[in-house]
Structures are given as C-alpha cells and as structure tokens.
Design a protein around this motif. Structure first.
Motif, PDB file in Angstrom:
ATOM      1  N   PRO A  24       9.485   6.307   6.136  1.00  0.00           N
ATOM      2  CA  PRO A  24       8.395   5.321   6.053  1.00  0.00           C
ATOM      3  C   PRO A  24       7.965   5.120   4.605  1.00  0.00           C
ATOM      4  O   PRO A  24       8.037   6.017   3.778  1.00  0.00           O
ATOM      5  N   LYS A  25       7.500   3.916   4.320  1.00  0.00           N
ATOM      6  CA  LYS A  25       7.005   3.608   2.986  1.00  0.00           C
ATOM      7  C   LYS A  25       5.639   4.254   2.812  1.00  0.00           C
ATOM      8  O   LYS A  25       4.848   4.309   3.755  1.00  0.00           O
ATOM      9  N   PRO A  26       5.364   4.745   1.607  1.00  0.00           N
ATOM     10  CA  PRO A  26       4.032   5.330   1.388  1.00  0.00           C
ATOM     11  C   PRO A  26       2.963   4.247   1.495  1.00  0.00           C
ATOM     12  O   PRO A  26       3.224   3.084   1.200  1.00  0.00           O
ATOM     13  N   PRO A  27       1.760   4.629   1.929  1.00  0.00           N
ATOM     14  CA  PRO A  27       0.692   3.624   2.049  1.00  0.00           C
ATOM     15  C   PRO A  27       0.319   3.060   0.680  1.00  0.00           C
ATOM     16  O   PRO A  27       0.437   3.730  -0.339  1.00  0.00           O
ATOM     17  N   VAL A  28      -0.138   1.836   0.679  1.00  0.00           N
ATOM     18  CA  VAL A  28      -0.579   1.185  -0.553  1.00  0.00           C
ATOM     19  C   VAL A  28      -1.943   1.766  -0.937  1.00  0.00           C
ATOM     20  O   VAL A  28      -2.826   1.909  -0.095  1.00  0.00           O
ATOM     21  N   ASP A  29      -2.090   2.123  -2.199  1.00  0.00           N
ATOM     22  CA  ASP A  29      -3.351   2.678  -2.673  1.00  0.00           C
ATOM     23  C   ASP A  29      -4.401   1.563  -2.700  1.00  0.00           C
ATOM     24  O   ASP A  29      -4.206   0.552  -3.371  1.00  0.00           O
TER      25      ASP A  29
END
Length: 140
Positions: A24-29
């Motif tokens: 999974p892609k890391p969450p957007v800050d």
C-alpha cells in the motif's frame, strides 16, 4: 513430472499474487511544516496571518541569526518570501511539533492565524528553534 507441475503452479500463483497485491502507498501527510530558528535574548512575538508575518520585539536584545524555513531571515520586520507557501493553509489550527530552547516557546491561535512567542529569560542569548505543523486543508 507431477512435482514439477506442482512447483510451476506454485510459482505461477506467487507471480499472480505479487502482481496484484502490491504494497500500500503511504498516507499523504496532511501538514506543511515551517521551522523558524535564531538567537533569542529577551522576548519576541511573531503574528502570522494570511497577509503577513509581523514581528514585535518585546524585551532586551533583538533576535539574531534568524532563519525561516531554512533560509536566512535577516530582517524580521519584513515578511519572508517563503511565507507565501503557507499563507493559504489552515493557520488557526497550526501546532508546535518540535521545539528547542531553554525557556518559552508557545503558540496561540487567532481567528485568522496564530501568534508565536519566544522568550529567553536567563542571562545571555540562547538558541531557539520551533517547527510548526500547519494543516493543508481548512477545517469546515
């Protein structure tokens, strides 16, 4: 021959699973970060609004060696050009996420921005640094 077929089937299954199940892609800050630092000898007040950063010198010596987002801020009376990157963010919900200094580092929200207080009461100047997290989206 049967065991070779079983190995081929297992390899095929691994290839299929690895291609469809990527990490999974890391969450957007949701924050932008602003770091301000300098030598403080006395007390300072920085008022942040969408239009400007206003510095008010309160006591003792004026700040020295100031930086704003890693760049020299030689004239705190003038709003740094980098402020434009932050001016449209959710300023009243800004928070301090990292601080360094031997005395007061405080942030107070206002209706359209925030106020940063730096105060150094012990004798002599001290180095202060503060990182402020400012939400990217205005709360509705």
């Amino acid at each position: 021959m049967k065991s070779l077929s079983a190995v081929a089937s297992a390899l095929f299954l691994l290839v299929i699973l690895s291609s469809c199940c990527s990490a999974p892609k890391p969450p957007v800050d949701p924050y932008e970060y602003l770091t301000i630092s300098g030598q403080i000898d006395g007390s300072e007040k920085f008022t942040f609004t969408p239009e400007q950063v206003k510095w008010t010198h309160l006591h003792w010596s004026e700040p020295d060696d100031m930086t704003f987002k890693g760049k020299p801020w030689n004239n705190p009376r003038k709003t740094p050009a980098q402020w434009a990157e932050f001016a449209s963010l959710d300023l009243p919900h800004a928070t301090i996420v990292k601080r360094q200094g031997r005395d007061v580092v405080a942030l107070e929200p206002t209706t359209c921005g925030f106020i940063l207080y730096l105060a150094d009461s012990p004798n002599g100047a001290g180095h202060y640094s503060v990182t402020i997290a400012i939400p990217k989206q205005r709360k509705k």
